[in-house]
Design an enzyme around this catalytic site. Sequence first.
Site, short mmCIF file in Angstrom:
data_model
loop_
_atom_site.label_atom_id
_atom_site.label_comp_id
_atom_site.label_asym_id
_atom_site.label_seq_id
_atom_site.Cartn_x
_atom_site.Cartn_y
_atom_site.Cartn_z
N ASP A 1 -21.51 -31.43 -59.71
CA ASP A 1 -21.08 -30.18 -59.07
C ASP A 1 -20.69 -29.16 -60.13
OD1 ASP A 1 -19.39 -28.45 -57.07
OD2 ASP A 1 -20.35 -29.95 -55.80
N ASP A 2 -19.89 -28.21 -59.76
CA ASP A 2 -19.48 -27.08 -60.60
C ASP A 2 -18.89 -27.54 -61.95
OD1 ASP A 2 -18.73 -24.58 -61.36
OD2 ASP A 2 -17.39 -24.22 -59.68
N SER B 1 -21.60 -22.61 -48.75
CA SER B 1 -20.87 -21.38 -49.03
C SER B 1 -19.41 -21.70 -48.77
CB SER B 1 -21.37 -20.25 -48.13
OG SER B 1 -20.59 -19.10 -48.33
N ASP C 1 -26.41 -21.14 -41.17
CA ASP C 1 -27.23 -20.36 -40.23
C ASP C 1 -28.70 -20.72 -40.40
OD1 ASP C 1 -28.49 -18.53 -42.28
OD2 ASP C 1 -26.40 -18.02 -42.63
N GLU D 1 -12.60 -52.35 -50.50
CA GLU D 1 -13.21 -51.06 -50.14
C GLU D 1 -14.66 -50.98 -50.63
OE1 GLU D 1 -9.42 -47.97 -50.03
OE2 GLU D 1 -10.15 -48.68 -51.97
C1 GLA Z 1 -17.30 -24.64 -53.17
C2 GLA Z 1 -18.02 -25.80 -52.50
C3 GLA Z 1 -17.45 -27.10 -53.00
C4 GLA Z 1 -17.63 -27.17 -54.50
C5 GLA Z 1 -16.96 -25.97 -55.14
C6 GLA Z 1 -17.26 -25.90 -56.63
O1 GLA Z 1 -15.98 -24.56 -52.74
O2 GLA Z 1 -17.93 -25.70 -51.12
O3 GLA Z 1 -18.11 -28.19 -52.38
O4 GLA Z 1 -19.00 -27.20 -54.82
O5 GLA Z 1 -17.40 -24.75 -54.56
O6 GLA Z 1 -16.65 -24.82 -57.23
#
Ligand code: GLA
Length: 728
Positions: free
Chosen positions: A366-367, A527, A534, A614
């Site tokens: 991710d980010d 988003s 959409d 788990e």
């Molecule tokens: C948004 C996304 C999250 C993650 C963050 C990263 O909030 O919805 O899932 O990817 O950005 O900054």
Amino acid sequence: MAIRFEEEKRIFILETAGSCYQMQADEYGVLLHLYYGRPVKGTTEHLIHHEDVAFSGNPYDLSDYRKYSLDVLPQEFSSCGVGDYREKSVELAYADGSFGLDLRYQSYEIHKGAYKIEGMPAAHDEEGKSETLIIHMKDTVKEVEVDLYYGVFPRQDVITRTAVLRNVGEEKVTLYKMMSANIDFQYGEKDLIYLPGKWGMERKVERTYVNHAAIHLDSRRGTSSHHMNPSVILCDPLAGEDAGECYSFQLVYSGGFQISVQKDQRGTIRLCGGIQPDQFVWQLNAGESFIAPQAVLCYSSDGLGSLSRKLHRFVNKHICRGIYMKKKRPILINNWEATYFDFNLEKLTGIAASAAELGIEMMVLDDGWFGKRNNDKCGLGDWFVNEEKLGGSMGALAEKINQMGMKFGLWFEPEMISEDSDLYRAHPDWALTQPGRKPNLGRSQMVLDMGRQEVRDYLFEQISSILKSANISYVKWDMNRSISDAYSAALPVDRQGEVYHRFVLGTYDLMERITSAFPEIMIEGCSGGGGRYDLGIMYYSPQIWCSDNTDAINRTSIQYGSSLFYPISTVGSHVSVCPNHQTRRVVPFHTRAVVAMAGSFGYEMDLQKLSEEEKEQVREQVRLYHKYYDLVHEGDYYRLTAPGKASFMAWEIVSEDKKEALVSVVITEIEGNRCPRWIQIKGLDPEMQYELEDGSVHYGSDLMYAGLPVAPALKEYEACQIYLKALI
Ligand code: GLA
């Protein structure tokens, strides 16, 4: 033939398996809406009633006939400034300052197959079973033409609509409003169902009786938004899940929108929807035209459940595209909630290795992997791999993940720019800002001027080079703020009202370029979770991260609201840790998986931190995901309860041949001295016998009509799945 024209009466008839839509170009050329509902055999011009209605004027050419007024007649595309005082489909002004638009019928065309909208998403039809009707209209005075498009998809009871306005004169025309469609329901009481929300709590369901007070549902945020989804249902006030007439209206559009509903003086309900007219001003020079985004209408005479199932099939078949509509989607692990920005190679490979060991099939980074992006205040726009943080190139990281037997995916937020970024320092004018005014910031970031070709070219080059540099199978395409300061340094003064829509067109252009250049990569839209959930985004990405809220109990209602219009295959849904990061609630691990399995399944946690017990549960969840995959992705979805109506949520998926079903139950509330919980299972074959996993056998009729007591022993937030298999 799905589309017929009765020449003599000038009546257009659109027919689907379960609906009929009729309109008539009357003797004056006004295109009147006649009927929309269950199939009828004849034509319905008898529904049109002319009466002298005081204070509802008459067109000049009919001034001797006071019984004719545009203010009360049901119309296909309402006029502007010539005596219809209800919601307008168009607002415009000519070079002389006048503003009338009085459209009259000219001619029509019928084509096989679905129409395309250049530069915008629209329903597609590979099988060629749909048909298109184009009705040409023209103003009585000015050189302005409007073409009304109708796409008829007979199997799913769907009719799509759009409208094109053409300036065929010499003078400039300024457009202030251009709706996609207008529908006048001449009579009958109706409820309106719509989906408001907020970040982390999207798509709640509200329902209200339609009266004379105007209802404007909208987003002014430049995106379709968390706050209001661009989808509504008008239904009989008595309509419920399994009975009653319902009509849905949705926009295939990801920008700001408006959907208006109002009852007029004679009880006609007008529904009119399209691009948000606030801050919309579009200049049309001689010869230029403007096309509105597509609207999707669907009809069911059998309640909301059947309407949703038709829409689910339609979205899966005619909106979403790409190889992952057929190909099995991998179970993914996303590192966001496990690490946020704080990761390095060791942490990432540690999470990946533990995921691979448990049977998870794709690792998504991710980010935080690019530029100097170690927090959310900087770096957006600098799409260069931070090799120091990753301990090497993206290619090398992807290879390590691949060697563990997993695919690799990557996060981008293409449409954004941070003030603290090399991109902003080099091109401050690429951000949407107003001259001399500091912009409103959202999550500390600004919005790129996606209407500019050079901005899109830069993004395409940067994103492509990263996608080519590594074996990347998936992209999470994020967009993390509402748009403000919609002013473009590249447009002249009189075109600033075009910026919001140009932004959406620019984003679609970039999405089209990326999906065409990398057809094997799956895009998951996002988003801030479901801020752009959409049909426009679904055209490019078959699944969307449904909400940043991963709390399983909240998710049951978010997923319930989403299911009114969108198939569960589009719902990105992950198992995360507890206490939950958004609500601090603690929910059993099993429940989190049951809820996430009602969507495109994945995990969002550090699996290394799980106990052995788990981990065993994860293995079992992975096994169940594979067992139920076809059922979940291809079956029919039934809502068995509604949020707040019972102390539990239950939903069901039934295979098309009715030989398999999966019922999921989640206890959302516990009370003292509680009553038994019952469900009536839906969609089974009453004659077939079904075996439950406890070995008991019941007829479909018994499970559907008599019902089943469920989960008597379950405690708060616990869940169960009931799998039914036909005995054949
Ligand atoms: C948004 C996304 C999250 C993650 C963050 C990263 O909030 O919805 O899932 O990817 O950005 O900054």
